[in-house]
Design an enzyme around this catalytic site. Structure first.
Site, PDB file in Angstrom:
ATOM      1  N   ASP A   1       0.858  -1.181   0.000  1.00  0.00           N
ATOM      2  CA  ASP A   1       0.000   0.000   0.000  1.00  0.00           C
ATOM      3  C   ASP A   1       0.896   1.233   0.000  1.00  0.00           C
ATOM      4  O   ASP A   1       2.121   1.125   0.056  1.00  0.00           O
ATOM      5  CB  ASP A   1      -1.007  -0.030   1.153  1.00  0.00           C
TER       6      ASP A   1
ATOM      7  N   ASP B   1      -8.397  -7.089   5.274  1.00  0.00           N
ATOM      8  CA  ASP B   1      -7.228  -7.498   4.489  1.00  0.00           C
ATOM      9  C   ASP B   1      -6.799  -8.929   4.802  1.00  0.00           C
ATOM     10  O   ASP B   1      -5.982  -9.505   4.100  1.00  0.00           O
ATOM     11  CB  ASP B   1      -6.035  -6.570   4.768  1.00  0.00           C
TER      12      ASP B   1
ATOM     13  N   ASP C   1      -3.392  -3.895   6.336  1.00  0.00           N
ATOM     14  CA  ASP C   1      -3.502  -3.444   7.723  1.00  0.00           C
ATOM     15  C   ASP C   1      -4.898  -3.594   8.322  1.00  0.00           C
ATOM     16  O   ASP C   1      -5.055  -3.684   9.515  1.00  0.00           O
ATOM     17  CB  ASP C   1      -3.006  -2.000   7.881  1.00  0.00           C
TER      18      ASP C   1
HETATM   19  P1  ATP Z   1      -3.290   3.210   1.373  1.00  0.00           P
HETATM   20  O1  ATP Z   1      -4.301   2.189   1.004  1.00  0.00           O
HETATM   21  O2  ATP Z   1      -2.149   3.247   0.444  1.00  0.00           O
HETATM   22  O3  ATP Z   1      -2.887   3.199   2.811  1.00  0.00           O
HETATM   23  P2  ATP Z   1      -5.100   5.361   1.817  1.00  0.00           P
HETATM   24  O4  ATP Z   1      -4.774   5.592   3.240  1.00  0.00           O
HETATM   25  O5  ATP Z   1      -5.372   6.548   0.978  1.00  0.00           O
HETATM   26  O6  ATP Z   1      -3.978   4.625   1.072  1.00  0.00           O
HETATM   27  P3  ATP Z   1      -7.577   4.339   2.631  1.00  0.00           P
HETATM   28  O7  ATP Z   1      -7.198   4.373   4.058  1.00  0.00           O
HETATM   29  O8  ATP Z   1      -8.378   3.231   2.074  1.00  0.00           O
HETATM   30  O9  ATP Z   1      -6.328   4.393   1.734  1.00  0.00           O
HETATM   31  O10 ATP Z   1      -8.318   5.711   2.339  1.00  0.00           O
HETATM   32  C1  ATP Z   1      -9.020   5.911   1.139  1.00  0.00           C
HETATM   33  C2  ATP Z   1      -9.460   7.340   1.049  1.00  0.00           C
HETATM   34  O11 ATP Z   1     -10.369   7.633   2.114  1.00  0.00           O
HETATM   35  C3  ATP Z   1      -8.338   8.347   1.215  1.00  0.00           C
HETATM   36  O12 ATP Z   1      -7.733   8.649  -0.028  1.00  0.00           O
HETATM   37  C4  ATP Z   1      -9.047   9.559   1.779  1.00  0.00           C
HETATM   38  O13 ATP Z   1      -9.608  10.334   0.734  1.00  0.00           O
HETATM   39  C5  ATP Z   1     -10.177   8.939   2.579  1.00  0.00           C
HETATM   40  N1  ATP Z   1      -9.798   8.858   4.002  1.00  0.00           N
HETATM   41  C6  ATP Z   1      -8.733   8.236   4.535  1.00  0.00           C
HETATM   42  N2  ATP Z   1      -8.712   8.369   5.861  1.00  0.00           N
HETATM   43  C7  ATP Z   1      -9.782   9.083   6.209  1.00  0.00           C
HETATM   44  C8  ATP Z   1     -10.343   9.549   7.445  1.00  0.00           C
HETATM   45  N3  ATP Z   1      -9.756   9.288   8.603  1.00  0.00           N
HETATM   46  N4  ATP Z   1     -11.464  10.280   7.409  1.00  0.00           N
HETATM   47  C9  ATP Z   1     -12.071  10.520   6.241  1.00  0.00           C
HETATM   48  N5  ATP Z   1     -11.619  10.114   5.055  1.00  0.00           N
HETATM   49  C10 ATP Z   1     -10.488   9.417   5.013  1.00  0.00           C
END
Ligand code: ATP
Length: 907
Positions: A333, A642, A638
C-alpha cells in the site's frame, strides 16, 4: 469489587452505571495513579503460557532420532563384542550430539520467543480523558477500552457504547458468525453467546465501534477461566525442514542397506573377522549419515529470523523465511509504507477562493495565504465553516510536550487538519466544548468517509462528513459560497481535485448538513444526500527516500513492485512516478478491476503497477490473478478485511504500527516500522538464509559421502580401514559441525540483490548437488587414501597413517569451507575481510581441536591416534589445499554461464 460480578449479579446483568460505580471509573477513564495501584492488585493482563517441556525431557528428546538409534545399537553390539573403547567413544559422541542439539534448539526457541514479544498486542484506552494506545498486558479492571474493527478484545468488557459493533466469538462459543453487540443488560443466566452487552477477551471485532469498562483481566477473563493458554510459537519447522527430514530418513535407510552389504561382502568374500567387519559397517554408516545437517539448518533459520527482526521484519510464521527468497512481486500500500505518513495540508479549495498553506510538520507554525496575501484570522464564513468541520469530524489529537515538540495520536491526516486549524486560531478543545459529538460513523476503507453528528449549546445540530472527494461529492447537491448556499458545481470541484492529485497530493473533501436538534442517532441514510459541499484539502505526504532506493534494489533483483492503494488514481500515479515504479503512467481503479475476469485480470495484474481506490476484496483478487501468472506474491495489509488477501499471498505482511490485530494474526510477517524498505531488506535476508542453507548442504553431504567412500573402498580392496568408526564420529560430530556452523553466520554475497528470484519450485537437492557430492568425494577419497597408503608403504605405524588420514580429511574440510562460502564469486574475493570472520573462528577452533586429538595422550588412547611431525602436517596441508584450487576452477566454469539478467526477464 470482584472481577466476576457486581453486587451479586454477573456483569452482563448489571446496569451500566452500576458497573461504573463498582469499578470507581467514568467514561473518561482511570487516572495514572489508579492504574498503578490496580496493576499491583490484579497483576498484568495476561494468560499463562504453555509451560515449555522441562529441560531433562527436551534433553532426552535429542536421543529420539533414527541416527541415535543406529549409534546406540552399535554401542550395544561393540560392548557385547568386548570393544569397550569403541563402545564408550560411541556413547560419548551420542552424548555430545545431544548436548549440541539441546543448546542449539534452546537458542532457536529463545530467538522465536523474543520475536513473539515484539508483536505483543496493543489496545486503545481512554485514560485521563485522553486516548492512548497501550500494550494489552497493562490493562486493569476499570479501564475504558475503545473497540475498532480488527481489534482483538484485550480483556472482558461491559459495553456502554456500541455503533454497529459486531464481534466474532468463535473462540468461546464456537459460533463463527459475528454477533451484533448492544448496551442493554442481559438476564443473569444468559448463555455466553447471548450476552450482547459484553465483549470477551480474545474475540475479534469485525465491524463497527464501541467502548466498554474492563471487568476482568488475565486469568479472571472467560478465556482465562476455561484454562486457555497462549499458543507458543510453533516448533521450528518449514516445508524445507520437512523435506530434509524425509530425505534424511531415506538416506539413513539407504546407508544402512549399504553398510549391511559391506558387512556381508567383507565377511563372505574377504573372510574378514565378523567383529572387524561389523566395526567397518558401523563406520560406514556413521560416516555417510550427515549428522550435523538438521542442527545446522535449524540454526541457520533461527539466525535468519533474528537478522530480519533486526531489520524491522518480524517473522510470525517460519516458512516465510524460505518463501521470501523466491518472491517475484511485492504489492504494497502507499500511505506510510511508500510515503512517510507525515501529512501536512498545503492547499485548500473552496467554492470561491483557493488558499496555499505554509509551514511543515505538525507544529502550527505557518500561514494561510490567498492571492499572495496572508489571511489573518478566519477568512469569511466558508473557510471558518470548512475548518470547523475538519476539526469536529476528527479523532486525532495534537499535543505539545514540555520541550515544545508537537506530537500526535491517531490518524496523521486528521492530525494535519488540527494543525491547519490551529494555524488560523481554531483549537479543537474549545470547539469540541461548543459542539459536543452525539454520534458518529467511523471511517472505513470500504465506504471511504467519516461522519459525526454534533449538537451546539445554542441548540443547533449538524452532520459533518469528511472523506474521499468523489464519495463526498455524491452526497451533496449544494455548495457553501461565503454566506450563500448555491447549487453544486461538480466541474469546478473535479478541476480542483485533478490539480491537487496531479501534484501527488492526497485530497480530502468536507461537507455538512444542518439537521433537526432532536436527531440523536446518525445512520448511513442521513448522509446519503442533501449535503452542502464545503471544500477540499490537499495534503502532502512525500515519498520515503529509502523506499525509492529499496524499489531500485528490488528491480535489480528481478522483483516487480506494485502499489495497491485506497487513494485517488492520480495521486497514486504521481507518487508512483516519484518512487520510480516501472509503469507509473497507467493506474487501474477498483471499479475497473470489478469488471475484469480471468485472463484479462491476470494480464492487467501483471502489466499495471498502480491500483487505486481498491477495496480489500479486490486485493485478494489481485493476489490470485498474480499467482495464476506463476508469481510468488508478497502483499501488505492493515485492516480487518485485508486478512483473506494476507493469508492468500505467499508472504502476507502486516503493518506493525497502523495494522489491526486481525491483519497481524493473518500475516506471516509484521513490519515493525511500516516501511517499504524493510520489506526489501526482509527479501534480501530471505535470500541469504536460503543461500546459507544451500551452502550447508553442499558442504556436509559431499564430506559425508567422501568419508563413506573411503571406508567402502578400503573394504573393497581388502585393506585395513584408513579411518576407524570412532575417528569418523569425531570428524562428523566435532569438526564438521564446528566448521559448517560458520555457514549459518555468513552474510550476503555481493550480488544477492542482483540476481533474479529463485524459482519457487527449484529443488534444493538438485542435479548440481549430486554432481558436487560425487566430485568432492572423489577428491577426498583420493587424498585421504593416498596419504594413508603412502605412510603404510613407508613403514609408518597404522596409528600414524590413520592420524594423518584424519587430519588430511579435516584440512580438506577447512579448505572446502572457503570454497563454499562464496558461490557466486571467487573464494579469495573477501577471504581476509570481516565478512570471513565466522569462518576463521571456526577454522581456528577446529585446528585447536585437531591438535588436542593428535597430541593429547588421553586422546591417543581413546581414538587410537599418534602425534605427527611438522613435515607430515605440511604434506597433509598440500594435499588438502588441492581441493581449494580444483573447486575454484569448477566454480569458475559454472559461473561462466550467467543466469538471464533479471531485467530481460521481467521489466
Ligand atoms: P493506502 O491504502 O495506500 O494506505 P489510503 O490511506 O489513501 O492509502 P484508505 O485508508 O483506504 O487508503 O483511504 C481511502 C481514502 O479515504 C483516502 O484517499 C481519503 O480520501 C479517505 N480517508 C482516509 N482516511 C480518512 C479519514 N480518517 N477520514 C475521512 N476520510 C479518510
Amino acid at each position: 469489587m470482584s472481577q466476576q460480578q457486581g453486587s451479586g449479579q454477573p456483569w452482563h446483568a448489571v446496569p451500566i452505571e452500576q458497573a461504573f460505580a463498582a469499578f470507581q471509573t467514568s467514561r473518561n477513564g482511570l487516572t495514572g495513579g489508579d492504574v498503578e495501584a490496580r496493576l499491583k492488585v490484579y497483576g498484568p493482563n495476561q494468560l499463562p503460557t504453555t509451560a515449555p517441556h522441562p529441560a531433562y525431557i527436551r534433553f532426552l528428546n535429542q536421543f529420539n532420532n533414527v541416527l541415535i538409534y543406529v549409534l546406540l545399537t552399535a554401542a550395544v553390539v561393540t560392548a557385547i563384542l568386548g570393544h569397550w573403547l569403541d563402545c564408550s567413544v560411541i556413547l560419548g559422541v551420542t552424548l555430545i550430539n545431544a548436548v549440541i542439539g539441546f543448546i542449539q534448539e534452546g537458542r532457536a526457541e529463545r530467538a522465536l520467543d523474543a520475536i513473539r514479544n515484539l508483536v505483543s498486542p496493543q489496545a486503545s484506552l481512554l485514560r485521563d480523558n485522553r486516548r492512548v494506545d497501550v500494550p494489552a498486558v497493562e490493562i486493569v479492571p476499570g479501564d475504558i477500552v475503545i473497540l475498532q474493527p480488527g481489534d482483538r478484545v484485550a480483556a472482558d468488557l461491559r459495553l456502554f457504547r456500541t455503533k454497529g459493533l459486531f464481534i466474532e466469538e468463535a473462540l468461546l462459543t464456537g459460533e463463527s458468525v459475528p454477533v451484533e453487540k448492544n448496551v442493554t443488560s442481559a438476564s443473569p443466566d444468559a448463555a455466553l453467546g447471548d450476552r450482547g452487552c459484553m465483549a470477551y477477551s480474545g474475540t475479534l471485532v469485525t465491524q463497527g465501534s464501541g467502548a466498554g469498562i474492563v471487568v476482568a483481566t488475565g486469568r479472571q477473563t472467560e478465556i482465562g477461566r476455561i484454562g486457555a493458554l497462549i499458543q507458543r510459537v510453533g516448533t521450528i519447522t518449514t516445508p524445507l525442514l520437512r523435506q530434509m527430514t524425509r530425505f534424511g530418513h531415506v538416506l539413513t535407510a539407504g546407508i544402512l542397506a549399504l553398510a549391511a552389504v559391506t558387512f556381508l561382502a567383507g565377511y563372505y568374500l574377504y573372510q574378514f573377522a565378523a567383529d572387524e567387519m561389523f566395526l567397518a559397517a558401523v563406520g560406514l554408516a556413521v560416516a555417510a549419515i550427515p549428522e550435523g545437517l538438521p542442527a545446522i539448518i535449524t540454526i541457520t533459520m533461527a539466525i535468519g529470523v533474528e537478522r530480519m527482526a533486526g531489520r524491522h521484519a518480524i517473522i510470525r510464521r517460519l516458512p516465510a523465511v524460505e518463501t521470501l527468497g523466491s518472491v517475484t512481486v511485492i504489492c504494497s500500500d502507499k500511505t506510510g509504507t511508500f510515503t512517510r505518513n507525515e501529512m501536512c495540508v498545503c492547499d485548500i479549495a473552496t467554492a470561491k477562493r483557493d488558499y496555499k498553506v505554509t509551514g511543515t510538520g505538525y507544529a502550527p507554525h505557518g500561514d494561510i495565504e490567498a492571492g499572495g496575501k496572508t489571511i489573518l484570522g478566519q477568512d469569511g464564513d466558508y473557510l471558518t465553516q470548512l475548518l470547523r468541520a475538519a476539526v469536529l469530524c476528527n479523532d486525532a489529537s495534537l499535543q505539545q510536550n514540555d520541550d515544545g515538540d508537537w506530537w500526535i495520536t491517531g490518524d496523521p491526516m486528521e492530525a494535519a487538519l488540527l494543525t491547519l486549524a490551529l494555524k488560523s486560531g481554531i483549537a479543537r478543545s474549545d470547539l469540541e466544548k461548543q459542539w459536543p459529538r452525539s454520534d458518529e460513523i467511523p471511517f472505513d476503507t470500504g465506504h471511504r468517509f467519516m461522519a459525526t453528528l454534533n449538537h451546539s449549546h445554542e441548540g443547533e445540530a449538524a452532520i459533518f462528513v469528511k472523506g474521499a472527494p468523489e464519495r463526498v461529492l455524491r452526497m451533496c447537491d449544494r455548495q457553501a459560497a461565503s454566506q450563500l448556499i448555491e447549487p453544486l458545481d461538480t466541474d469546478h470541484w473535479y478541476r480542483k481535485i485533478s490539480t491537487m492529485t496531479a501534484n501527488g497530493e492526497r485530497v480530502l473533501a468536507l461537507a455538512m448538513r444542518v439537521v433537526d436538534t432532536e436527531t440523536r442517532d446518525l445512520t448511513f441514510g442521513d448522509v446519503e444526500g442533501g449535503l452542502v459541499f464545503l471544500g477540499l484539502f490537499g495534503l502532502e505526504d512525500p515519498p520515503r527516500e529509502e523506499a525509492v532506493e529499496a524499489i531500485k534494489r528490488c528491480h535489480a533483483a528481478g522483483i516487480r513492485v506494485k502499489m495497491i492503494t485506497g487513494d485517488h488514481a492520480e495521486t497514486a500515479k504521481a507518487i508512483a512516478g516519484q518512487l520510480g515504479l516501472v509503469n507509473s503512467t497507467t493506474a487501474l481503479s477498483g471499479s475497473d478491476l470489478e469488471t475484469m475476469t480471468g485472463p484479462d485480470l491476470a494480464q492487467a495484474a501483471s502489466e499495471v503497477d498502480v491500483f487505486a481506490r481498491t477495496s480489500p476484496e479486490q486485493k485478494l483478487r489481485l493476489v490470485e490473478a498474480l499467482q495464476s501468472n506463476g508469481e510468488i506474491v508478497a502483499m501488505t495489509g492493515d485492516g480487518v478485511n485485508d486478512a483473506p488477501a494476507l493469508k492468500r499471498a505467499d508472504v502476507g505482511i502486516a503493518m506493525g504500527k497502523k495494522g489491526t490485530e486481525a491483519a497481524k494474526e493473518a500475516a506471516r510477517i509484521v513490519l515493525a516500522d511500516d516501511n517499504f524498505a524493510s520489506i526489501a531488506h526482509a527479501v534480501e535476508e530471505g535470500r541469504v538464509v536460503y543461500d546459507n542453507l544451500k551452502k550447508a548442504i553442499l558442504y556436509i553431504l559431499p564430506t559425508s559421502a567422501g568419508e563413506a567412500m573411503t571406508i567402502a573402498l578400503a573394504v573393497a580392496l581388502g585393506l585395513t580401514l584408513p579411518i576407524t568408526p570412532v575417528q569418523i564420529l569425531w570428524v562428523n560430530m566435532v569438526t564438521t559441525v564446528t566448521l559448517s556452523l560458520a555457514l549459518a553466520f555468513e552474510g550476503a554475497e555481493s550480488n544477492i540483490m542482483g540476481r533474479p528470484p529463485r524459482p519457487a519450485k527449484a529443488p534444493l537437492l538438485s542435479a548440481f548437488l549430486f554432481w558436487r557430492t560425487c566430485f568432492v568425494s572423489v577428491i577426498l577419497v583420493a587424498g585421504v587414501f593416498g596419504i594413508y597408503v603412502y605412510l603404510l608403504e613407508e613403514g609408518s605405524p597404522v596409528e600414524l597413517a590413520r592420524t594423518a588420514a584424519v587430519n588430511t580429511l579435516v584440512l580438506f574440510e577447512i579448505f572446502y569451507l572457503f570454497n563454499i562460502r562464496r558461490q557466486h564469486s571467487a573464494a579469495v574475493h573477501d577471504l581476509f575481510t570481516r565478512a570471513a570472520l565466522p569462518a576463521w573462528i571456526s577454522v581456528a577452533t577446529v585446528l585447536a581441536l585437531q591438535a588436542v586429538y593428535t597430541y593429547l595422550p588421553a586422546m591417543n588412547l581413546l581414538f587410537g591416534t599418534h602425534p605427527m611431525g611438522a613435515g607430515l602436517w605440511g604434506i597433509c596441508a598440500l594435499i588438502a589445499g588441492s581441493i581449494f584450487l580444483i573447486i575454484e576452477i569448477e566454480k569458475g566454469l559454472f559461473n561462466l554461464r550467467p543466469p538471464a539478467r533479471p531485467q530481460d526477464r521481467r521489466t
